[in-house]
Scaffold this motif. Structure first.
Motif, PDB file in Angstrom:
ATOM      1  N   ARG A  22      32.392 111.981  90.282  1.00 51.14           N
ATOM      2  CA  ARG A  22      31.401 111.136  89.614  1.00 51.14           C
ATOM      3  C   ARG A  22      30.844 111.830  88.376  1.00 51.14           C
ATOM      4  O   ARG A  22      30.673 111.215  87.336  1.00 51.14           O
ATOM      5  N   ALA A  23      30.581 113.109  88.484  1.00 51.77           N
ATOM      6  CA  ALA A  23      30.060 113.869  87.342  1.00 51.77           C
ATOM      7  C   ALA A  23      31.092 113.901  86.224  1.00 51.77           C
ATOM      8  O   ALA A  23      30.746 113.757  85.047  1.00 51.77           O
ATOM      9  N   GLN A  24      32.376 114.071  86.582  1.00 51.96           N
ATOM     10  CA  GLN A  24      33.428 114.063  85.568  1.00 51.96           C
ATOM     11  C   GLN A  24      33.540 112.691  84.922  1.00 51.96           C
ATOM     12  O   GLN A  24      33.716 112.584  83.708  1.00 51.96           O
ATOM     13  N   ASP A  25      33.447 111.603  85.731  1.00 55.02           N
ATOM     14  CA  ASP A  25      33.469 110.259  85.181  1.00 55.02           C
ATOM     15  C   ASP A  25      32.297 110.042  84.240  1.00 55.02           C
ATOM     16  O   ASP A  25      32.452 109.469  83.167  1.00 55.02           O
ATOM     17  N   ASN A  26      31.109 110.500  84.636  1.00 58.62           N
ATOM     18  CA  ASN A  26      29.931 110.357  83.779  1.00 58.62           C
ATOM     19  C   ASN A  26      30.105 111.128  82.476  1.00 58.62           C
ATOM     20  O   ASN A  26      29.757 110.638  81.412  1.00 58.62           O
ATOM     21  N   GLY A  28      32.977 111.931  81.095  1.00 56.84           N
ATOM     22  CA  GLY A  28      34.007 111.214  80.338  1.00 56.84           C
ATOM     23  C   GLY A  28      33.442 109.963  79.689  1.00 56.84           C
ATOM     24  O   GLY A  28      33.716 109.687  78.515  1.00 56.84           O
ATOM     25  N   GLN A  29      32.633 109.225  80.424  1.00 55.71           N
ATOM     26  CA  GLN A  29      32.038 108.013  79.877  1.00 55.71           C
ATOM     27  C   GLN A  29      31.119 108.355  78.705  1.00 55.71           C
ATOM     28  O   GLN A  29      31.143 107.675  77.680  1.00 55.71           O
ATOM     29  N   GLN A  30      30.341 109.405  78.836  1.00 56.03           N
ATOM     30  CA  GLN A  30      29.449 109.808  77.755  1.00 56.03           C
ATOM     31  C   GLN A  30      30.240 110.234  76.522  1.00 56.03           C
ATOM     32  O   GLN A  30      29.904 109.873  75.394  1.00 56.03           O
ATOM     33  N   ALA A  31      31.314 110.982  76.736  1.00 57.06           N
ATOM     34  CA  ALA A  31      32.146 111.432  75.617  1.00 57.06           C
ATOM     35  C   ALA A  31      32.800 110.244  74.914  1.00 57.06           C
ATOM     36  O   ALA A  31      32.819 110.178  73.676  1.00 57.06           O
ATOM     37  N   VAL A  32      33.305 109.301  75.691  1.00 60.82           N
ATOM     38  CA  VAL A  32      33.939 108.106  75.129  1.00 60.82           C
ATOM     39  C   VAL A  32      32.922 107.280  74.352  1.00 60.82           C
ATOM     40  O   VAL A  32      33.177 106.841  73.224  1.00 60.82           O
ATOM     41  N   ALA A  33      31.748 107.050  74.942  1.00 60.09           N
ATOM     42  CA  ALA A  33      30.699 106.272  74.267  1.00 60.09           C
ATOM     43  C   ALA A  33      30.293 106.934  72.958  1.00 60.09           C
ATOM     44  O   ALA A  33      30.069 106.246  71.946  1.00 60.09           O
ATOM     45  N   THR A  34      30.214 108.247  72.948  1.00 63.14           N
ATOM     46  CA  THR A  34      29.841 108.973  71.725  1.00 63.14           C
ATOM     47  C   THR A  34      30.880 108.767  70.628  1.00 63.14           C
ATOM     48  O   THR A  34      30.524 108.518  69.469  1.00 63.14           O
ATOM     49  N   ILE A  35      32.155 108.841  70.978  1.00 58.46           N
ATOM     50  CA  ILE A  35      33.224 108.643  69.992  1.00 58.46           C
ATOM     51  C   ILE A  35      33.157 107.234  69.414  1.00 58.46           C
ATOM     52  O   ILE A  35      33.228 107.032  68.193  1.00 58.46           O
ATOM     53  N   ILE A  36      33.018 106.241  70.287  1.00 58.95           N
ATOM     54  CA  ILE A  36      32.955 104.851  69.822  1.00 58.95           C
ATOM     55  C   ILE A  36      31.735 104.647  68.925  1.00 58.95           C
ATOM     56  O   ILE A  36      31.850 104.065  67.839  1.00 58.95           O
ATOM     57  N   GLU A  92      36.166 102.598  82.783  1.00 51.58           N
ATOM     58  CA  GLU A  92      37.171 102.972  83.781  1.00 51.58           C
ATOM     59  C   GLU A  92      38.059 104.052  83.189  1.00 51.58           C
ATOM     60  O   GLU A  92      38.438 103.953  82.022  1.00 51.58           O
ATOM     61  N   ALA A  93      38.375 105.048  84.000  1.00 50.54           N
ATOM     62  CA  ALA A  93      39.244 106.130  83.535  1.00 50.54           C
ATOM     63  C   ALA A  93      40.248 106.489  84.612  1.00 50.54           C
ATOM     64  O   ALA A  93      39.946 106.427  85.807  1.00 50.54           O
ATOM     65  N   SER A  94      41.432 106.856  84.163  1.00 48.69           N
ATOM     66  CA  SER A  94      42.481 107.321  85.064  1.00 48.69           C
ATOM     67  C   SER A  94      43.362 108.266  84.271  1.00 48.69           C
ATOM     68  O   SER A  94      43.974 107.868  83.270  1.00 48.69           O
ATOM     69  N   GLY A  95      43.393 109.498  84.724  1.00 48.36           N
ATOM     70  CA  GLY A  95      44.177 110.488  83.991  1.00 48.36           C
ATOM     71  C   GLY A  95      43.606 110.668  82.599  1.00 48.36           C
ATOM     72  O   GLY A  95      42.409 110.776  82.412  1.00 48.36           O
ATOM     73  N   GLY A  96      44.446 110.632  81.611  1.00 46.19           N
ATOM     74  CA  GLY A  96      44.016 110.817  80.234  1.00 46.19           C
ATOM     75  C   GLY A  96      43.785 109.523  79.482  1.00 46.19           C
ATOM     76  O   GLY A  96      43.749 109.513  78.258  1.00 46.19           O
ATOM     77  N   LEU A  97      43.633 108.407  80.221  1.00 42.35           N
ATOM     78  CA  LEU A  97      43.386 107.114  79.593  1.00 42.35           C
ATOM     79  C   LEU A  97      42.082 106.534  80.114  1.00 42.35           C
ATOM     80  O   LEU A  97      41.698 106.789  81.262  1.00 42.35           O
ATOM     81  N   ALA A  98      41.420 105.740  79.287  1.00 39.19           N
ATOM     82  CA  ALA A  98      40.174 105.103  79.714  1.00 39.19           C
ATOM     83  C   ALA A  98      40.002 103.796  78.956  1.00 39.19           C
ATOM     84  O   ALA A  98      40.579 103.598  77.883  1.00 39.19           O
TER      85      ALA A  98
END
Length: 141
Positions: A22-26, A28-36, A92-98
């Motif tokens: 869950r921490a890794q998903d969070n 990852g989600q934060q990193a993705v949101a920042t890029i967008i 949603e994330a799986s492997g190196g894709l989200a």
């Protein structure tokens, strides 16, 4: 007694694993949101080079420079340029894709759902690999 201890130990490891995932998903989600958000900010500011820098390598190869990239965005993805409001939703994330769903209100007041497709690079960073844009029913907000 030993069986109970083994069960509790295994249950504890499973709980730690779930919390870690869950921490890794969070993260990852934060990193993705920042890029967008960074790309949206760059497009709003007219910084073509910065907006282009957030695109995945194969997108950069297809649209060979920031000017060509922004021409494509302007023609096909205009609601992404300086939206009035942005709300990050389902991730949603799986492997190196989200995928990251983003609801936004365009400059003209129309509501849109943007689904971003993200690719994780070898260094762990994320890049935008595509975006599907869908106008939401109901007209302007």
């Amino acid at each position: 007694m030993r069986i109970v201890f083994v069960f509790l130990f295994v249950a504890g490891l499973a709980a730690v694993g779930a919390i870690t995932a869950r921490a890794q998903d969070n993260a990852g989600q934060q990193a993705v949101a920042t890029i967008i958000q960074n790309q949206l900010n760059a497009m709003a500011a007219g910084d073509r080079a910065k907006a282009y820098s957030y695109a995945a390598p194969f997108i950069q190869q297809k649209f060979q420079n920031p000017d060509i990239f922004m021409e494509m965005v302007t023609r096909g993805y205009a609601p992404l340029i300086a939206p009035q409001a942005v709300e990050f939703q389902r991730f949603e994330a799986s492997g190196g894709l989200a995928t990251q769903a983003v609801m936004l209100v365009a400059r003209d007041g129309s509501a849109w759902m943007a689904t971003y497709f993200m690719q994780q690079m070898e260094d762990g960073s994320w890049r935008i690999a595509g975006c599907q844009l869908e106008k939401l029913p109901g007209g302007a907000v």
